[in-house]
Design an enzyme around this catalytic site. Sequence first.
Site, PDB file in Angstrom:
ATOM      1  N   LYS A 106       0.751  -0.819   0.116  1.00 39.94           N
ATOM      2  CA  LYS A 106      -0.467   0.010   0.034  1.00 39.94           C
ATOM      3  C   LYS A 106       0.962   1.319   0.452  1.00 39.94           C
ATOM      4  O   LYS A 106       1.971   1.019   0.462  1.00 39.94           O
ATOM      5  CB  LYS A 106      -1.113  -0.076   0.808  1.00 39.94           C
ATOM      6  CG  LYS A 106      -0.110  -0.146   2.888  1.00 39.94           C
ATOM      7  CD  LYS A 106      -1.065  -0.036   3.937  1.00 39.94           C
ATOM      8  CE  LYS A 106      -0.526   0.017   5.207  1.00 39.94           C
ATOM      9  NZ  LYS A 106      -1.890   0.033   6.241  1.00 39.94           N
ATOM     10  N   ARG A 117     -10.525  -0.680  15.322  1.00 39.05           N
ATOM     11  CA  ARG A 117     -10.465   0.500  14.167  1.00 39.05           C
ATOM     12  C   ARG A 117     -11.745   0.198  13.450  1.00 39.05           C
ATOM     13  O   ARG A 117     -12.428   0.477  13.006  1.00 39.05           O
ATOM     14  CB  ARG A 117      -9.269   0.730  13.539  1.00 39.05           C
ATOM     15  CG  ARG A 117      -8.150   1.458  12.319  1.00 39.05           C
ATOM     16  CD  ARG A 117      -7.179   1.416  11.956  1.00 39.05           C
ATOM     17  NE  ARG A 117      -7.121   0.407  11.411  1.00 39.05           N
ATOM     18  CZ  ARG A 117      -5.308   0.149  11.419  1.00 39.05           C
ATOM     19  NH1 ARG A 117      -4.621   0.916  11.070  1.00 39.05           N
ATOM     20  NH2 ARG A 117      -5.030  -0.752  10.737  1.00 39.05           N
ATOM     21  N   TYR A 170      12.921  32.013   4.198  1.00 43.98           N
ATOM     22  CA  TYR A 170      10.954  32.582   4.385  1.00 43.98           C
ATOM     23  C   TYR A 170      11.321  33.012   5.914  1.00 43.98           C
ATOM     24  O   TYR A 170      11.944  32.809   6.839  1.00 43.98           O
ATOM     25  CB  TYR A 170      10.558  31.905   4.573  1.00 43.98           C
ATOM     26  CG  TYR A 170       9.448  31.708   3.199  1.00 43.98           C
ATOM     27  CD1 TYR A 170       9.311  32.730   2.327  1.00 43.98           C
ATOM     28  CD2 TYR A 170       9.758  30.200   2.858  1.00 43.98           C
ATOM     29  CE1 TYR A 170       8.504  32.355   1.596  1.00 43.98           C
ATOM     30  CE2 TYR A 170       9.277  30.276   1.297  1.00 43.98           C
ATOM     31  CZ  TYR A 170       8.441  30.977   0.685  1.00 43.98           C
ATOM     32  OH  TYR A 170       8.460  31.135  -0.391  1.00 43.98           O
ATOM     33  N   MET A 195       8.225  24.158  -0.210  1.00 40.32           N
ATOM     34  CA  MET A 195       7.620  24.003  -1.341  1.00 40.32           C
ATOM     35  C   MET A 195       8.232  22.735  -1.830  1.00 40.32           C
ATOM     36  O   MET A 195       8.384  21.721  -1.922  1.00 40.32           O
ATOM     37  CB  MET A 195       6.801  24.552  -1.450  1.00 40.32           C
ATOM     38  CG  MET A 195       5.531  23.963  -2.673  1.00 40.32           C
ATOM     39  SD  MET A 195       4.009  24.730  -3.254  1.00 40.32           S
ATOM     40  CE  MET A 195       3.146  24.841  -1.377  1.00 40.32           C
TER      41      MET A 195
END
Length: 410
Positions: free
Chosen positions: A67, A161, A293, A342
Amino acid sequence: MVREGYGGIGRFALLSEAGPQPLRLRQRPAPAKARAWVEVDLDRLAHNLGQLRSAAPGGTEIMAVVKANAYGHGGFRVAKRLYEEGVRSFAVAEVEEAIELRRRGIRGEVLVLGYTPTHRLADIVRYDLTQTAVDADDAERLQAYGAPLKIQVKIDTGMRRLGESFDKPERILSMYRHDRLLVTGTYSHLASSDRPESEAAFTRLQFRRFEEAVSRVREAGFDPGRLHIQSSYGLLNYDFPGMDIVRAGIALYGLLSREEDRTRKAVDLLPALSLKTTVILVKQVREGEGIGYGGAFVAERDSVIATLSIGYADGIARELSERGGCVLIRGRKVRIVGAVCMDQMLADVTDVEGVSQGDTATLIGEDGWHRLTAGEMARRAGTISNEIVSSIGSRIKRIYVASSPGKKSR
């Protein structure tokens, strides 16, 4: 002479009476035109599979958990190599992951661990997938779909769950009575198997609850199919009799969730993934100037700062610059400085001679005498290795290599 690894796994130094003798580690050149990339060593993946098979009881099958793009390693390529190594069961989180494997030719059983909405059940049939029934009501929904479905029944033994509760025997039995549902397996999930000492009593209680539920199923005349409750830590810390499958996730990729974890069974796991990027600019910065930043980092001396073409959109935690995060450049460990952006991040390369545009920077992996690990990054970011590797973004190129002499990547 013995081998030593970090977190109880891996092979990184030779020990002798004279003390640690570091191994010279290799550095591959950057692939052409890549801003950032992952290298996955498929031979290490196969090695880890062999180690987990040796730790499992005889006759127990490994189900590869692929997964989240195989924990960031690349779902199809990982599944393909594992199929070549004899794995015939795979687990994914949701139906799209399963469809991708099938469309690219992966055979064997593919189990969808999560919920699949009714409008997607046609894909479960079309691609010959196995769907988890997440409780008794869900099994009724799957039966009402009207077409035969292969399912596995999940029993909640304490994770709270997914799964039908262990203490509701009639609801559990109802899941086996549906005439359009072919049950291929029954399973549960351990909540605390990564803490064998402090949580051993609860883990064993979960297993007893599972055994009792399965016994009731058999006494009622139903076949529960293949049984499984252990994931990586469950395998490495416990021996539970009568299980047919182990769901191997993080350990298959050569990692533990936390490097400091110690497992009861000793295995020689080798991390299969490296994460690298490119130096795209080198700048001179004067003492007292702010960087990035908000000027979050102020140079304490005249400095040389390298800009790297990777950032938080690629899965790099912003906290790293505040918590001593490092990268490797030209065989030297250098600090991440300023706020991670980013698409870029900054590193102080003042003490590294000759850094230039196009150089490789390693965030996870090895260069020269040094190695940075996913576990170290996780510790600094306040998380676990699973999150670090599975968060590596889709715009990061994956390339596949082979570490065994004379072998090629397949």
